[in-house]
Design a protein around this motif. Sequence first.
Motif, PDB file in Angstrom:
ATOM      1  N   LEU A 109      84.917 -23.099  60.039  1.00  0.00           N
ATOM      2  CA  LEU A 109      84.098 -23.916  59.152  1.00  0.00           C
ATOM      3  C   LEU A 109      84.762 -24.814  58.266  1.00  0.00           C
ATOM      4  N   ARG A 110      85.757 -24.417  57.447  1.00  0.00           N
ATOM      5  CA  ARG A 110      86.628 -25.084  56.636  1.00  0.00           C
ATOM      6  C   ARG A 110      87.378 -26.187  57.325  1.00  0.00           C
ATOM      7  N   TYR A 111      88.012 -26.002  58.776  1.00  0.00           N
ATOM      8  CA  TYR A 111      88.601 -26.801  59.259  1.00  0.00           C
ATOM      9  C   TYR A 111      87.603 -27.847  59.982  1.00  0.00           C
ATOM     10  N   THR A 112      86.342 -27.700  60.307  1.00  0.00           N
ATOM     11  CA  THR A 112      85.478 -28.796  60.537  1.00  0.00           C
ATOM     12  C   THR A 112      84.851 -29.399  59.513  1.00  0.00           C
ATOM     13  N   ALA A 113      84.873 -28.924  58.244  1.00  0.00           N
ATOM     14  CA  ALA A 113      84.376 -29.442  57.099  1.00  0.00           C
ATOM     15  C   ALA A 113      85.519 -30.585  56.616  1.00  0.00           C
ATOM     16  N   ASN A 114      86.736 -30.275  56.936  1.00  0.00           N
ATOM     17  CA  ASN A 114      87.876 -30.910  56.466  1.00  0.00           C
ATOM     18  C   ASN A 114      88.002 -32.152  57.314  1.00  0.00           C
ATOM     19  N   THR A 115      87.762 -31.955  58.791  1.00  0.00           N
ATOM     20  CA  THR A 115      87.901 -32.860  59.804  1.00  0.00           C
ATOM     21  C   THR A 115      86.639 -33.959  59.544  1.00  0.00           C
ATOM     22  N   GLN A 116      85.545 -33.505  59.196  1.00  0.00           N
ATOM     23  CA  GLN A 116      84.341 -34.556  58.874  1.00  0.00           C
ATOM     24  C   GLN A 116      84.739 -35.195  57.750  1.00  0.00           C
ATOM     25  N   LEU A 117      85.317 -34.712  56.730  1.00  0.00           N
ATOM     26  CA  LEU A 117      85.596 -35.535  55.543  1.00  0.00           C
ATOM     27  C   LEU A 117      86.674 -36.500  55.851  1.00  0.00           C
ATOM     28  N   GLU A 118      87.732 -36.108  56.548  1.00  0.00           N
ATOM     29  CA  GLU A 118      88.918 -37.079  57.020  1.00  0.00           C
ATOM     30  C   GLU A 118      88.273 -38.234  57.890  1.00  0.00           C
ATOM     31  N   HIS A 119      87.314 -37.843  58.636  1.00  0.00           N
ATOM     32  CA  HIS A 119      86.451 -39.031  59.340  1.00  0.00           C
ATOM     33  C   HIS A 119      85.894 -39.978  58.656  1.00  0.00           C
ATOM     34  N   LEU A 120      85.275 -39.470  57.371  1.00  0.00           N
ATOM     35  CA  LEU A 120      84.414 -40.075  56.609  1.00  0.00           C
ATOM     36  C   LEU A 120      85.328 -41.178  56.042  1.00  0.00           C
ATOM     37  N   HIS A 121      86.356 -40.725  55.435  1.00  0.00           N
ATOM     38  CA  HIS A 121      87.376 -41.276  54.261  1.00  0.00           C
ATOM     39  C   HIS A 121      88.034 -42.345  55.335  1.00  0.00           C
TER      40      HIS A 121
END
Length: 86
Positions: free
Chosen positions: A5-17
Amino acid sequence: MSSELRYTANTQLEHLHARYTGTGHADLTKYEWLTHQHRDTLASIVGHPTLTSYLAIADGEAIGRVKFEMTERMLQPCGPPPAKDD
């Protein structure tokens, strides 16, 4: 499970940035944040013809002149950057 879940959240955040450059990050300075805000505002004004017309009428200028001045102000909307501390 939580590591996935943490990996998915970080990936989504990086995508948004990556997609929205003005969203900021932990190392963003006040000057950079203000510059992003001013550029977004100027781009919105230039991109909406009714806002550009309103400003042209209020200033007594031609619409093309207002667009030109707004795009010129996008270069350094908050003035030169402050000196960096080393």
